[in-house]
Design a protein around this motif. Structure first.
Motif, mmCIF file in Angstrom:
data_model
loop_
_atom_site.group_PDB
_atom_site.id
_atom_site.type_symbol
_atom_site.label_atom_id
_atom_site.label_comp_id
_atom_site.label_asym_id
_atom_site.label_seq_id
_atom_site.Cartn_x
_atom_site.Cartn_y
_atom_site.Cartn_z
ATOM 1 N N SER A 165 0.834 -1.214 0.000
ATOM 2 C CA SER A 165 0.000 0.000 0.000
ATOM 3 C C SER A 165 0.860 1.253 0.000
ATOM 4 N N GLN B 16 -7.263 0.743 -1.173
ATOM 5 C CA GLN B 16 -7.572 -0.421 -0.342
ATOM 6 C C GLN B 16 -8.729 -0.081 0.595
ATOM 7 N N ASP C 164 -5.354 -1.619 -5.258
ATOM 8 C CA ASP C 164 -4.812 -2.097 -3.989
ATOM 9 C C ASP C 164 -5.855 -2.946 -3.270
ATOM 10 N N GLU C 165 -5.647 -4.230 -3.307
ATOM 11 C CA GLU C 165 -6.549 -5.186 -2.640
ATOM 12 C C GLU C 165 -8.019 -4.890 -2.909
HETATM 13 MG MG LIG Z 1 -2.084 -2.818 2.060
#
Ligand SMILES: [Mg+2]
Ligand SMILES: Nc1ncnc2c1ncn2[C@@H]1O[C@H](COP(=O)(O)OP(=O)(O)O)[C@@H](O)[C@H]1O
Lengths: 251, 428
Positions: free
Chosen positions: A43, A87, A172-173
């Motif tokens: 991240s 995220q 991100d995720e």
């Molecule tokens: Mg992360």
């Protein structure tokens, strides 16, 4: 397209080095995936690339088609075509989703010297794209991410990506916390945007997402570095054996 | 006698020395004399008064108005595009020439300075103000009742076809104006009153309103742009059974503005909402002081005050909800918030509840904070420049107050003004 060379980053407030020399090149038209244990710096990498405060670059470079990203304001990076699907998408009470997105689209257009998108055109586009992501009209009217479920927030990220049509997309995720159906929607949204001119950097923990978004290259990140890169089979290896073997091997 | 009171009384005596009751006081003479006596006994506000702890009253109490440059702009004034009955004052003096014909179906309007003895008005003039002096003194309002030279008396018997719009133009750099309005909305009628304009270099304005059973009084005010002025305004509102009062004030700029609002519920099942949105930059001092007394059953009061402060601006909020014995089922809500765009600005708040009934729901919250950095980054990461992103969040912050304006067109007008201000101030 995206070229990261020996990128070193520490926290501004603390003496803590997080990225310890990241090297990574994403070519146009390719999908790269980054996997890696929690806390490895994934991240942080995405934040530093998009210009978040609180980090200090202590070495290395990051360029997008030759433009130095690290010197630019976040909005300038976005106008150059960089996009980060967060995220943890942020809730912004009082700012309507539609107003937000239209302002974003037209700010980017203005920065690039392009003509603004008319409200009719904008409405048409957003309705069509929202429909594909099964985002209902009611959600569009609500304040940005306020009262959205986890899955709705992630789909909203993809909707923004679809509207902004960035050249370089970092996710991100985006798959975390999604059920199978929602993940399929997200993957379809990403796949619909795949083309020769666009690069993707997909951060994920799961093979699941990569089943739908077939990556060209998979990287393993650990302790602030890319420790191993390979083809899609690397993701399978992680899925089956976890990170322990890989980390032991490179140690 | 204590020294503070003595010095306040002396200040009052000095100020009153040079003043005299308006010659044409006529029917209001008795009320004015009572008010004079009130000012003499309470004295003028002092910096050492608890009620003036956060805002220095000096500019409002001193003998003369501080000279203030007149603000000029070619832009249309707020509410200009609205169909309304215009009542115009220039430096605190009614202008027949600039005003519309004061005749409108459902409404009677008379000029305070000229009105013959109108019994409804003589019963009200100074009455609500006098009641509002307890438990907290408001000497500037009493001073106003005593000395006001102009204003309007509005009696609304039916629902007029358009709003009444009081416009306070300012041409002089030194005018010291005192306006006093009396409004009575009769049972079942509904009045919308608009106010805008700086009024005078120094303005002391008082509005007394009686909202009868089942009546509605909507009030939207814009105090704006003209920065050099100073103002002390009071609203005293008494609400009858099942009546509604909704007031919203937009304040942009202004070296010193103190807006007091005193509301009393005397009939059951009534609703009163007062809200304000203020935007201040630099040597801006804005004070909202509200006092709501619940003296009836099942009434709802709501206060929503939002302030955006930058470059050393100061915002003040003093708000009190007093629930008297027997005022059961009271629903009292109070919220005051400020958004500080830098570390130099300050927000001072004193929220208070005083409750003497057991079956009530009252809440208050006062917060002061900087802009949410995560949200700002999120907007910027989508390509929205920092200035615009800050403006979006500023408007979002103020939205809850602006939402209190019921009429959509008026709400749009207010939002437009806010956007205009932001455009001028944050992109500069
Ligand atoms: Mg992360
Ligand atoms: N703003 C921050 N303050 C304190 N620690 C941080 C901050 N950002 C990142 N870190 C730390 O840096 C490391 C990397 O975090 P992160 O980039 O979120 O990892 P990942 O996304 O791979 O899980 C972690 O140890 C995390 O605690």
């Amino acid at each position: 397209m995206l070229e990261i060379k020996d990128l070193r980053v520490k926290l501004e407030e603390e003496d803590k080095q997080i990225l310890k020399g990241v090297n990574l090149t994403v070519e146009a038209g390719k999908v790269h995936a980054i996997m890696g244990p929690n806390g490895s710096g994934k991240s942080t990498l995405s934040y530093v690339l998009s210009g978040k405060d609180g980090y200090e670059v202590t070495g290395g470079s990051a360029t997008l088609d030759g433009d130095d990203l690290l010197d630019l304001d976040p909005e300038e990076r976005a106008a150059l075509g960089l996009f980060l699907a967060f995220q943890y998408p942020v809730e912004i009470p009082g700012v309507g989703n539609m107003t937000f997105l239209r302002t974003a689209v037209n700010s980017q257009r203005k920065a690039r010297g392009e003509e603004a998108m008319s409200s009719t055109e904008f409405l048409k586009e957003i309705r069509a794209k929202a429909k594909e992501l099964k985002i209902d009209a009611e959600m569009l009217k609500r304040p940005v991410n306020v009262g959205f479920s986890g899955g709705e927030k992630k789909r909203n990220e993809i909707l923004q990506m679809a509207m902004l049509e960035p050249r370089m997309c970092i996710l991100d995720e985006t798959d975390s916390g999604l059920d199978v159906d929602a993940m399929k929607l997200v993957a379809d949204g990403v796949n619909a945007l795949r083309n020769e001119g666009r690069g993707f950097l997909v951060i994920t923990h799961y093979q699941r997402l990569l089943d739908h978004i077939k990556p060209d290259v998979v990287h393993i990140m650990a302790d602030g570095r890319i420790v191993k890169s390979g083809g899609p089979e690397l993701a399978l290896e992680v899925e089956n054996n976890g990170y322990a073997d890989i980390l032991a091997e490179v140690a | 006698m204590n020294a503070l009171l003595k010095s306040k009384q002396e200040a009052a005596a000095t100020r009153l020395d040079s003043a005299s009751l308006p010659a044409a006081a006529g029917w209001s003479k008795a009320a004015r004399e009572d008010a004079l006596a009130r000012v003499r006994s309470t004295g003028l506000p002092s910096r050492r008064d608890e009620y003036w702890k956060y805002t220095r009253p000096d500019a409002l109490t001193q003998a003369d108005a501080t000279e203030a440059d007149v603000f000029k702009s070619d832009e249309p004034l707020v509410f200009d595009s609205f169909d309304r009955l215009k009542v115009v004052f220039v430096d605190g003096v009614f202008s027949a020439e600039l005003s519309d014909d004061l005749a409108l179906e459902g409404i009677e309007i008379a000029r305070l300075a000229e009105a013959a003895d109108i019994s409804w008005a003589s019963e009200l003039y100074g009455t609500l103000e006098a009641k509002g002096q307890s438990p907290v003194e408001r000497p500037l309002a009493a001073l106003n009742t005593a000395l006001a030279t102009d204003g309007v008396l509005i009696r609304c018997t039916k629902t007029p076809s358009k709003p009444v719009s009081l416009i306070y133009r300012r041409d002089s750099t030194t005018a010291d104006a005192m306006l006093h309005h009396v409004v009575k909305v009769e049972a079942g009628a509904s009045l919308t009153l608009l106010e805008n304009g700086p009024g005078a270099a120094r303005l002391n304005k008082c509005l007394e309103a009686l909202v009868a059973d089942g009546a509605e009084f909507h009030h939207v005010r814009a105090q704006g742009r003209d920065h050099a002025r100073s103002a002390a305004t009071h609203m005293f509102v008494e609400l009858g059974r099942e009546s509604v009062f909704k007031s919203f004030t937009l304040t942009v700029n202004g070296k010193l503005t103190r807006n007091e609002c005193v509301i009393e519920f005397t009939g059951d099942d009534a609703i009163a909402h007062v809200a304000g949105a203020a935007l201040g930059d630099g040597d801006f001092v804005h004070d909202d002081t509200v006092f709501v007394t619940h003296d009836a059953v099942n009434c709802e009061s709501r206060q929503v005050f939002k302030k955006v402060l930058r470059n050393g601006a100061t915002g003040v909020f003093q708000g009190k909800i007093l629930v008297q014995p027997g005022a059961q089922k009271t629903d009292g809500y109070q919220k005051s918030q400020s958004l500080l765009l830098d570390g130099d600005s300050q927000f001072l708040a004193k929220p208070e509840l005083e409750i003497y009934a057991d079956d009530v729901a009252c809440s208050h919250g006062s917060t002061s904070g900087a802009i949410d950095e995560d949200a700002l980054f999120y907007l910027r990461a989508r390509g929205i420049p920092e200035g615009i992103a800050t403006d979006l969040m500023t408007l979002a912050f103020l939205a809850e107050a602006v939402e209190e304006v019921e009429d959509d067109a008026l709400k749009g007008e207010i939002t437009g003004r806010l956007e205009g201000w932001l455009l001028r101030h944050s992109r500069a």
